[in-house]
Motif scaffolding. Structure first.
Motif, PDB file in Angstrom:
ATOM      1  N   GLY A   1       0.819  -1.214   0.000  1.00 17.73           N
ATOM      2  CA  GLY A   1       0.000   0.000   0.000  1.00 17.73           C
ATOM      3  C   GLY A   1       0.847   1.255   0.000  1.00 17.73           C
ATOM      4  O   GLY A   1       0.557   2.228  -0.707  1.00 17.73           O
ATOM      5  N   ALA A   2       1.937   1.251   0.769  1.00 16.20           N
ATOM      6  CA  ALA A   2       2.835   2.414   0.813  1.00 16.20           C
ATOM      7  C   ALA A   2       3.521   2.624  -0.530  1.00 16.20           C
ATOM      8  O   ALA A   2       3.683   3.766  -0.983  1.00 16.20           O
ATOM      9  N   VAL A   3       3.916   1.546  -1.188  1.00 16.48           N
ATOM     10  CA  VAL A   3       4.538   1.668  -2.517  1.00 16.48           C
ATOM     11  C   VAL A   3       3.506   2.209  -3.505  1.00 16.48           C
ATOM     12  O   VAL A   3       3.809   3.107  -4.305  1.00 16.48           O
ATOM     13  N   ALA A   4       2.294   1.691  -3.433  1.00 22.01           N
ATOM     14  CA  ALA A   4       1.249   2.105  -4.377  1.00 22.01           C
ATOM     15  C   ALA A   4       0.943   3.600  -4.289  1.00 22.01           C
ATOM     16  O   ALA A   4       0.792   4.258  -5.329  1.00 22.01           O
ATOM     17  N   ILE A   5       0.870   4.138  -3.074  1.00 20.87           N
ATOM     18  CA  ILE A   5       0.508   5.561  -2.974  1.00 20.87           C
ATOM     19  C   ILE A   5       1.631   6.487  -3.420  1.00 20.87           C
ATOM     20  O   ILE A   5       1.389   7.666  -3.630  1.00 20.87           O
ATOM     21  N   MET A   6       2.826   5.952  -3.613  1.00 19.12           N
ATOM     22  CA  MET A   6       3.936   6.761  -4.133  1.00 19.12           C
ATOM     23  C   MET A   6       3.895   6.847  -5.655  1.00 19.12           C
ATOM     24  O   MET A   6       4.603   7.647  -6.252  1.00 19.12           O
ATOM     25  N   ARG A   7       3.086   6.030  -6.278  1.00 18.57           N
ATOM     26  CA  ARG A   7       3.006   5.981  -7.741  1.00 18.57           C
ATOM     27  C   ARG A   7       2.073   7.089  -8.247  1.00 18.57           C
ATOM     28  O   ARG A   7       1.163   7.504  -7.528  1.00 18.57           O
TER      29      ARG A   7
END
Length: 189
Positions: free
Chosen positions: A121-127
């Motif tokens: 989830g943390a990686v996704a919101i950085m995209r």
């Protein structure tokens, strides 16, 4: 008489002990991930897996220092079945004060995926898309190696979970990404 709640009943129980949007959303995400894996490995118990995922952090918001320990008392107040108590508490094995160890396949999935959903989830919101829909394994692996990124997501627990399952880390990450993609878009991931 001990009971296994429906998903709606579990949601009401969760809301009695969790008010913060983050904790409610995390419960829904883990529930959706567990449902995905149940469809694949144990379709007759799909709702049960989803209930376990939804309730796995029932005590965290109110009792963070007694996480997975206080849960036993809370769940007994609702007369929940011992299997739910063991399964939800076992996800904290080795990290909290719980003595419950993940023993069956479903519990090992929960143990492995709980922390991993936070990292993904943390990686996704950085995209730019802020979504898992276009997220690739290599992006998660890159951030997985950066221990300062989403530092609260234990790489040790994720790795131990993959090992318990007999899966390579790449397989666990890839499957969990697919599980998160399979969820309702309103989940916000």
């Amino acid at each position: 008489m001990a009971k296994i709640p429906s998903l709606e009943e579990a949601r009401e129980i969760l809301k009695k002990h969790n008010k913060e949007e983050f904790h409610l959303k995390h419960g829904e995400i883990v529930s959706g991930v567990m449902r995905y894996f149940a469809k694949k490995y144990d379709p007759e118990r799909e709702e049960y897996w989803a209930v376990v995922g939804l309730l796995h952090d029932l005590d965290f918001e109110e009792y963070p220092d007694e996480h997975c320990v206080k849960q036993v008392e809370l769940m007994k107040q609702y007369e929940l079945d011992e299997s739910i108590i063991h399964s939800t508490c076992s996800h904290g094995w080795g990290e909290t004060g719980t003595t419950e160890e993940p023993t069956d396949f479903m519990e090992k999935i929960l143990f492995a995926c709980d922390e991993l959903t936070g990292l993904i989830g943390a990686v996704a919101i950085m995209r730019p898309s802020r979504s898992v829909d276009d997220l690739e394994l290599k992006s998660v692996k890159k951030k997985y190696k950066n221990l300062g990124f989403a530092a609260g997501c234990s790489r040790e627990v994720i790795g131990k979970g993959a090992e318990m399952l007999g899966w390579e880390l790449d397989e666990l990450i890839s499957e969990t990404i697919l599980a998160m993609r399979s969820m309702n878009p309103e989940a916000g991931i």
